[in-house]
Design a protein around this motif. Sequence first.
Motif, PDB file in Angstrom:
ATOM      1  N   ARG A 150       0.856  -1.082  -0.039  1.00 15.67           N
ATOM      2  CA  ARG A 150       0.130   0.109  -0.192  1.00 15.67           C
ATOM      3  C   ARG A 150       0.901   1.241  -0.097  1.00 15.67           C
ATOM      4  O   ARG A 150       0.287   2.329   0.412  1.00 15.67           O
ATOM      5  CB  ARG A 150      -0.892   0.007   1.191  1.00 15.67           C
ATOM      6  CG  ARG A 150      -1.956  -1.021   1.203  1.00 15.67           C
ATOM      7  CD  ARG A 150      -3.014  -0.953   2.268  1.00 15.67           C
ATOM      8  NE  ARG A 150      -3.900  -1.992   2.456  1.00 15.67           N
ATOM      9  CZ  ARG A 150      -4.813  -2.126   3.227  1.00 15.67           C
ATOM     10  NH1 ARG A 150      -4.983  -1.385   4.312  1.00 15.67           N
ATOM     11  NH2 ARG A 150      -5.750  -3.208   3.166  1.00 15.67           N
ATOM     12  N   CYS A 185      -5.110   2.344  -1.374  1.00 14.22           N
ATOM     13  CA  CYS A 185      -5.132   1.153  -2.207  1.00 14.22           C
ATOM     14  C   CYS A 185      -4.506   1.475  -3.460  1.00 14.22           C
ATOM     15  O   CYS A 185      -4.656   2.514  -3.976  1.00 14.22           O
ATOM     16  CB  CYS A 185      -6.797   0.422  -2.477  1.00 14.22           C
ATOM     17  SG  CYS A 185      -7.627   1.710  -3.030  1.00 14.22           S
ATOM     18  N   ALA A 186      -4.163   0.263  -4.176  1.00 11.73           N
ATOM     19  CA  ALA A 186      -3.770   0.727  -5.574  1.00 11.73           C
ATOM     20  C   ALA A 186      -4.533  -0.344  -6.428  1.00 11.73           C
ATOM     21  O   ALA A 186      -4.841   0.038  -7.536  1.00 11.73           O
ATOM     22  CB  ALA A 186      -2.333   0.364  -5.658  1.00 11.73           C
ATOM     23  N   VAL A 187      -4.935  -1.676  -5.827  1.00 10.08           N
ATOM     24  CA  VAL A 187      -5.733  -2.593  -6.729  1.00 10.08           C
ATOM     25  C   VAL A 187      -6.861  -2.869  -5.575  1.00 10.08           C
ATOM     26  O   VAL A 187      -6.496  -2.651  -4.547  1.00 10.08           O
ATOM     27  CB  VAL A 187      -4.892  -3.693  -7.132  1.00 10.08           C
ATOM     28  CG1 VAL A 187      -3.952  -3.194  -8.125  1.00 10.08           C
ATOM     29  CG2 VAL A 187      -4.187  -4.255  -5.961  1.00 10.08           C
ATOM     30  N   HIS A 188      -7.969  -3.678  -6.104  1.00 12.66           N
ATOM     31  CA  HIS A 188      -8.826  -4.297  -5.306  1.00 12.66           C
ATOM     32  C   HIS A 188      -8.216  -5.091  -4.043  1.00 12.66           C
ATOM     33  O   HIS A 188      -8.975  -5.012  -3.128  1.00 12.66           O
ATOM     34  CB  HIS A 188      -9.991  -4.954  -6.238  1.00 12.66           C
ATOM     35  CG  HIS A 188     -10.701  -4.329  -7.113  1.00 12.66           C
ATOM     36  ND1 HIS A 188     -11.108  -3.014  -6.734  1.00 12.66           N
ATOM     37  CD2 HIS A 188     -11.129  -4.495  -8.432  1.00 12.66           C
ATOM     38  CE1 HIS A 188     -11.654  -2.282  -7.757  1.00 12.66           C
ATOM     39  NE2 HIS A 188     -11.894  -3.378  -8.898  1.00 12.66           N
ATOM     40  N   SER A 189      -7.236  -5.839  -4.293  1.00  9.89           N
ATOM     41  CA  SER A 189      -6.698  -6.780  -3.419  1.00  9.89           C
ATOM     42  C   SER A 189      -6.282  -6.192  -2.270  1.00  9.89           C
ATOM     43  O   SER A 189      -5.884  -6.607  -1.052  1.00  9.89           O
ATOM     44  CB  SER A 189      -5.771  -7.566  -3.944  1.00  9.89           C
ATOM     45  OG  SER A 189      -4.547  -6.838  -4.443  1.00  9.89           O
ATOM     46  N   ASP A 190      -5.911  -4.415  -2.332  1.00  7.91           N
ATOM     47  CA  ASP A 190      -5.588  -3.824  -1.124  1.00  7.91           C
ATOM     48  C   ASP A 190      -6.556  -3.630  -0.338  1.00  7.91           C
ATOM     49  O   ASP A 190      -6.185  -3.104   0.951  1.00  7.91           O
ATOM     50  CB  ASP A 190      -4.886  -2.710  -1.620  1.00  7.91           C
ATOM     51  CG  ASP A 190      -3.418  -2.819  -2.357  1.00  7.91           C
ATOM     52  OD1 ASP A 190      -3.048  -3.729  -2.345  1.00  7.91           O
ATOM     53  OD2 ASP A 190      -3.344  -1.966  -3.340  1.00  7.91           O
ATOM     54  N   CYS A 235     -11.467  -0.909  -4.995  1.00  5.83           N
ATOM     55  CA  CYS A 235     -10.293   0.381  -4.949  1.00  5.83           C
ATOM     56  C   CYS A 235     -10.924   1.306  -6.040  1.00  5.83           C
ATOM     57  O   CYS A 235     -10.988   0.919  -7.378  1.00  5.83           O
ATOM     58  CB  CYS A 235      -9.026  -0.209  -5.172  1.00  5.83           C
ATOM     59  SG  CYS A 235      -7.866   1.242  -5.011  1.00  5.83           S
ATOM     60  N   ASN A 262      -7.873   5.215  -5.561  1.00  3.81           N
ATOM     61  CA  ASN A 262      -6.857   4.949  -4.513  1.00  3.81           C
ATOM     62  C   ASN A 262      -7.657   5.008  -3.158  1.00  3.81           C
ATOM     63  O   ASN A 262      -6.868   5.081  -2.099  1.00  3.81           O
ATOM     64  CB  ASN A 262      -5.688   5.889  -4.442  1.00  3.81           C
ATOM     65  CG  ASN A 262      -4.618   5.609  -5.745  1.00  3.81           C
ATOM     66  OD1 ASN A 262      -4.716   4.817  -6.214  1.00  3.81           O
ATOM     67  ND2 ASN A 262      -4.341   6.842  -5.946  1.00  3.81           N
ATOM     68  N   CYS A 305     -10.925   2.680  -0.916  1.00  3.93           N
ATOM     69  CA  CYS A 305     -11.658   1.548  -0.572  1.00  3.93           C
ATOM     70  C   CYS A 305     -12.999   1.994  -0.320  1.00  3.93           C
ATOM     71  O   CYS A 305     -13.287   2.744   0.934  1.00  3.93           O
ATOM     72  CB  CYS A 305     -11.045   0.552   0.517  1.00  3.93           C
ATOM     73  SG  CYS A 305      -9.462  -0.091   0.038  1.00  3.93           S
TER      74      CYS A 305
END
Length: 569
Positions: free
Chosen positions: A215, A229-234, A241, A244, A246
């Motif tokens: 992150r 966040c940078a991607v959904h998994s973050d 996401c 940036n 959530c």
Amino acid sequence: MQLSALVLAALVCGSATGQRALPLSSFQYPSAPLLPIAPLYEFAPRVSLPPISRSTTTAAARPPSPVGESNYIGSSDPCTPSPCGPNTLCEVNSQHIALCRCQPNFVPDQHTIRGCKPQCLSDRDCPDDYACTATKCVRLCSLNECGIDAICKAYRHKAECSCPPGYLGNPAIYCAKPERDPTPAYVDPCTPNPCGANAQCTSNGAQAVCSCLQRHAGNPLEACVRQECAVHSDCSAQQVCRSNRCIDPCSIPNICGTNTDCTARDRQPVCSCRSGYVGDPFTSCRRFDPQELCRPSPCGRNTNCQVQGERAVCTCLPNYVGDPLTGCRPECERDSHCPANFACQNNRCVNPCQNGVCGDGALCNVRNGVAVCTCPEFYLGNPYTRCYPECTTHEECPAHQACFKLRCIDPCVGACGSGAECRVELHKPICSCPKGFTGHPFESCRPFDRSELCRPNPCGSNADCTPGHDRDGNDRPVCTCPRGYVGNPLQACIRGECETDRECRSNEACYEYKCQSTCHVAGRPVCGRSADCTMRNHVPVCTCPTGFDGNPLISCSPHPRSRYAIGRT
């Protein structure tokens, strides 16, 4: 006197030609069926005694006289003659008194006047962690029996050597730790950390690799900046996401229609009508009327539709069967429409045997639509009232009968072989061959031939087998060793060392088929107390020692004029 003693010893000892077997009529045998046995003998095995030495200060041992008595008038040495017992040393102290001490490696036999005895004759006379060395018990593992750095443990009078854990080598010589190869020192390229702030260092061999923490974004060699966040998994499991950040996917405006509920599943918004509403959840939902489920009826012919909860349930009309979703029909219109053991009643196939038509324990069968009651096989009673077995256990029958197939019968019928006798004991058949017959009582019995007791020979090797009888008069094989052989005839007979005295040396006799001295028979001396025994021409000769008189076959006593002095004269 020696000649008369020789004659008396010969009369007492008799002929030493070995063991004398008891007559066959006096044998007593066990009552086990058809097992070979060994006869008994009139002798017991001889127990050999270890030799002992006499005191070093006198040539012939004599019993000590009471202290203070002496017939050696004028003797200045209290140790002459020696008042001490066998295996002792007599010393004179400063007060001119005789002191009795044991010889090296000997211990007192109650007291030194009585004499001294070896501390041990074998390892069995010593504790488990000692060994018998030169008649003395020596503690094992105290003499460095093992090698350098080895461990020594005593077990059953023997020293056992072993290397400690982690050591190698021959424990009888030395044990040592194995040498390890030196390894070069490892240099961590990430110490000190060459990366920027909020960055992590990972070593790739000798090279440092910098990367931003989770992150975070930026140049890991200078500094990394934290982002949500940078991607959904973050994000968490049900967030997505966006820019940036959530967010909950259901918080997106107008994602679902009116009167709906939104739930995030696998980061996707799932729209559904609220409870009690129906319609398209992506546009609009309306209130639900449960009766709409049965209008029109989704069921088949001859069925009922009922609303249960929020679903329609289809069932067949009474006395109709089938699939209510496609249509129901009468189960039967006549008996032929039903299985063989059922009958048609009110359009349904029913079992005529139900509702207790038959009695307890009875069987019910349907014939032409009618219930027919019968008792099971081997049962007694009325099938329309009660069926019962005559017995279920042997104890329910008389003692001379047994329970077989639920009936009390004679168990001897067909139980034994041809020619065998049968008797019943506690409901069980006992088969046996009559007296004078042999064979397998469950197959056949035949007349018995006593010679069969020794065919094949049931005795040990080199042993003779003879048909005989036990104490109850039953036929039994008798095993004996032939003349000149010794051993257990049930296992093996071994040829003895001799059969007659002529085969032995003059100072030995053939006793128990072995050349040995017969001064002791069955563990007991053949001569009297204090007498000496010498083997001459295969015969033990008993004589009284010098200074002693009496019957050497009974007892020898000191001459009345002999005295011994103990202590100061």
